[in-house]
Design an enzyme around this catalytic site. Structure first.
Site, PDB file in Angstrom:
ATOM      1  N   CYS A  18       9.595 -33.428  15.335  1.00  0.00           N
ATOM      2  CA  CYS A  18      10.008 -34.481  14.549  1.00  0.00           C
ATOM      3  C   CYS A  18      10.581 -34.054  13.122  1.00  0.00           C
ATOM      4  O   CYS A  18       9.838 -32.959  12.668  1.00  0.00           O
ATOM      5  CB  CYS A  18       9.053 -35.262  13.987  1.00  0.00           C
ATOM      6  N   PRO A  19      11.626 -34.270  12.591  1.00  0.00           N
ATOM      7  CA  PRO A  19      12.478 -35.363  12.943  1.00  0.00           C
ATOM      8  C   PRO A  19      13.868 -34.533  13.520  1.00  0.00           C
ATOM      9  O   PRO A  19      15.077 -34.978  13.252  1.00  0.00           O
ATOM     10  CB  PRO A  19      12.794 -36.038  11.590  1.00  0.00           C
TER      11      PRO A  19
END
Lengths: 80, 236, 422
Positions: A18-19
């Site tokens: 992430c991200p």
């Protein structure tokens, strides 16, 4: 059978933390012309909500989402 | 010349104290009236009781001691001596029995308070000439050290002359006459203050002290009032 | 910069001037005690990376526009005009600071550089000069909150496909849902990240502990906080708060994400639910005997990197050690005092900026790599996604030869299965 979508660029975003998938696709989409299509492969279930939300925010269009085993394939048309 | 001396020793002192007291009060009020930060600003792990550790942080500078022990020695000496110096000045206004619990001569410290303070200030000044503190410094930092140094040196010279060299032309009684007259708003300059061989020391001492006091509320020295509250924020 | 922009930026500046901020702006004595506090400075010794220098970049503007000294006597404190050059300086200061607050430990007054950098970040947002990807990510999160009803079904399908992986780590009994979503009245709402790695091990441990839990629709991370936009931070946070209130949960458990935990814990205000990190919850399960871990699950030496936003800035320190001592044979402390632990070098949005900041992140975190190497550990454990990404990058860059592991996944791997128990 739906019509086969031809991608102008394929991006492998599998297993990214992430991200990164959204970061990469935001950059990647700018590398194709408006009207062209990027095919992005992700393994994160979160991208099933992240990508549509990102598309709405950035003004691009998700043409199709398909599941291929563990991999989720997004076909995104650059419209902005 | 007499007029200039009078201005420095009387109206300028009142002006300096006025600006110092009002300015400081206003700055404190301004900061206190600002809305509080909505979340904690604490650093962990926490140690209890928090108020005691806050006092420790504020007055004993443990982080400086840990990382810069030499600087810490000067810092502690500077702040302790500064405190003694304030007490010493009270004794130049009047005799206070409570301050004579440990019997001593006026001025406090037998001349060494001023000496240590001067050396500490020189240390602070010279370390600012060195990188990286040089690059961090702004003119304000030098101006304040310089003002303090000049104030302390001229003030101490008077003290040294009396205590170490037996100079009698300017006695404790003369200081008391001058300072208490200022305090009771009936300014009275004894001859020793204006005529004696050491009067120029007094005039320069008071002049630089006035400048320091006038700049105080607008400078970083406000940390003397804010540091406790800030350390409390860090301790939670 | 035109007058209108400047006025708008000064209005934003003013909005940040609460009591604590004024303390921090008024008080620095520029003593330089913070010189060796910052990992960036220690890895690349340049004055611009000293905390006091960064802070002074914001403070110079404060002196010019909010303090009499700067108006009457501008050169005395070197006060500065707010213009394009100032914006460039603010950018460099704010985006070379990870907000780890290690400098706050050194400062005799306790000045919070991260707070001061939040002014810089807000001014950059106001001037449209912030890293646009962070704003895009924040907007994506907010959009997800708005259109969640449209996205729910596909999310649930996505999650369903992870169940097989979860069962491999912990077998769910018949009639139990492996990854419950949207369960009203659940005790615990688990807020994960978008990645499967953030959901699978956590789910296995919740199931092993027989927790009555439910998975949040939203990702925990708050990009609004990274980019320093208070409005967006709040909107992103509120999605989770509203979900927790709707489901009437007693506890919101934040996955391994430092910023998410600190924002949720400290910014959500008074709520009918408690906020905990997954590390705290796992430690609790072990202590209460709700899960059994193999004491010798990890034979290689293990060390732990304290994520700044979870440890130094939010107080979850002891729990991680408790967990590691329950599953590792040879746990090694990285720094004798956890508040002096070096930042990984990836905080403050730097990791989210990806390849763009990679070079800086590697150079600026040399001291972190050395700190890890000094332990001689073979497994580097941590409890934050950002730290994990950054530490993995460091591992490659400095050829550290460690395995970077999420603490939660180590817990899941160390679970003693029921058949083994009987």
């Amino acid at each position: 059978m739906s019509e086969e979508i031809k991608a102008d660029k394929v991006m492998d975003l599998r297993g990214m933390p992430c991200p990164m998938p959204v970061v990469k696709i935001s950059k990647g989409i700018k590398e194709v012309e408006i009207g062209q299509v990027v095919e992005a492969h992700s393994t994160d279930p979160g991208s099933l909500t992240d990508f549509p939300a990102w598309a709405r925010t950035s003004g691009n269009e998700i043409l199709k989402t398909e599941q291929d085993g563990d991999v989720i394939k997004f076909f995104i048309k650059r419209t902005a | 010349m007499d007029t200039i001396i009078y201005i420095i020793l009387v109206p300028m002192v009142y002006a300096a104290f006025g600006i110092f007291i009002l300015g400081t009060a206003m700055r404190i009020m301004k900061v206190w009236r600002a809305p509080k930060h909505s979340t904690t600003l604490q650093i962990y792990p926490e140690q209890k009781p928090k108020w005691l550790w806050t006092l420790n942080d504020t007055f004993l500078f443990p982080t400086v001691r840990r990382h810069y022990p030499v600087h810490w020695v000067f810092l502690m000496l500077f702040h302790i001596c500064f405190f003694l110096l304030i007490i010493g000045h009270f004794e130049l206004i009047d005799d206070y029995r409570i301050l004579q619990i440990i019997e001593h001569e006026v001025f406090l410290g037998g001349g060494y308070v001023g000496l240590i303070l001067s050396i500490a200030l020189l240390f602070f000044l010279f370390r600012r000439f060195r990188s990286p503190v040089r690059e961090l410094s702004v003119p304000e930092d030098f101006y304040l050290i310089l003002l303090l140094f000049l104030t302390v040196v001229f003030g101490s010279e008077m003290d040294w002359a009396r205590t170490w060299y037996g100079y009698g032309g300017f006695a404790v009684e003369d200081y008391r006459q001058y300072l208490s007259s200022l305090l009771y708003l009936k300014p009275d300059l004894p001859d020793a203050a204006t005529e004696s061989g050491h009067s120029f020391m007094l005039i320069l001492h008071v002049f630089f002290a006035n400048l320091f006091l006038m700049f105080f509320p607008f400078s970083k020295i406000m940390h003397s009032f804010f540091s406790l509250a800030m350390n409390k924020l860090r301790r939670g | 910069m035109d007058q209108n922009t400047r006025e708008e930026l000064l209005r934003l500046f003013n909005s940040k001037l609460n009591q604590a901020m004024k303390f921090y702006l008024e008080t620095c004595s520029r003593c330089g005690m913070c010189t060796h506090a910052c990992h960036v400075h220690e890895s690349m010794p340049q004055v611009k990376y000293i905390a006091a220098y960064r802070a002074e970049i914001v403070r110079r503007l404060y002196k010019r526009y909010f303090k009499k000294q700067g108006r009457i006597w501008p050169w005395m404190g070197e006060s500065k005009e707010l213009g394009d050059v100032a914006l460039e300086e603010l950018y460099e200061a704010a985006y070379s600071c990870t907000g780890c607050r290690r400098c706050m430990v050194y400062c005799p007054h306790g000045i919070d550089t991260q707070m001061l950098m939040s002014i810089a970040k807000l001014l950059l947002v106001g001037a449209n000069s912030e890293p646009e990807i962070l704003t895009l990510l924040a907007d994506t999160s907010i959009e997800k909150g708005r259109s969640i009803d449209l996205l729910k079904t596909s999310f649930m399908q996505g999650v369903k496909r992870l169940e097989e992986e979860v069962v491999k780590k912990w077998k769910t009994e018949a009639g139990e849902t492996t990854i419950p979503v949207d369960v009203e009245g659940a005790s615990l709402l688990y807020v994960a990240l978008a990645g499967a790695h953030s959901i699978i091990p956590a789910a296995a441990v919740f199931n092993a502990a027989k927790e009555n839990w439910t998975l949040s629709f939203f990702e925990a991370v708050n990009f609004g906080a990274f980019v320093g936009d208070p409005t967006k931070t709040k909107l992103i946070l509120d999605r989770i708060v509203n979900e927790a209130r709707r489901l009437k949960v007693k506890e919101v458990c934040i996955c391994e994400c430092g910023t998410a935990y600190r924002v949720m814990k400290q910014l959500s205000g008074k709520q009918p639910f408690a906020v905990s990190s997954v590390t705290e919850v796992h430690a609790r399960y072990i202590k209460e005997g709700r899960i059994q871990l193999d004491r010798f699950a990890f034979k290689d030496p293990v060390t732990y990197h304290d994520p700044c936003q979870i440890a130094r800035n939010a107080g979850v320190i002891y729990e991680a050690r408790y967990i590691l001592n329950s599953l590792a044979d040879d746990y090694r402390e990285m720094s004798p005092d956890p508040k002096y632990n070096w930042c990984c070098g990836g905080g403050g949005g730097l990791v989210a900026l990806g390849d763009e900041t990679l070079d800086f992140r590697m150079k600026s975190a040399k001291v972190k790599a050395e700190q890890v190497n000094d332990t001689g550990a073979k497994i580097l454990s941590t409890a934050c996604e950002n730290c994990h990404t950054q530490l993995s990058n460091l591992n490659d860059h400095y050829k550290m030869d460690v395995r970077v592991r999420f603490l939660s996944s180590m817990v899941a791997d160390a679970l003693v299965q029921p058949d083994a128990l009987s």
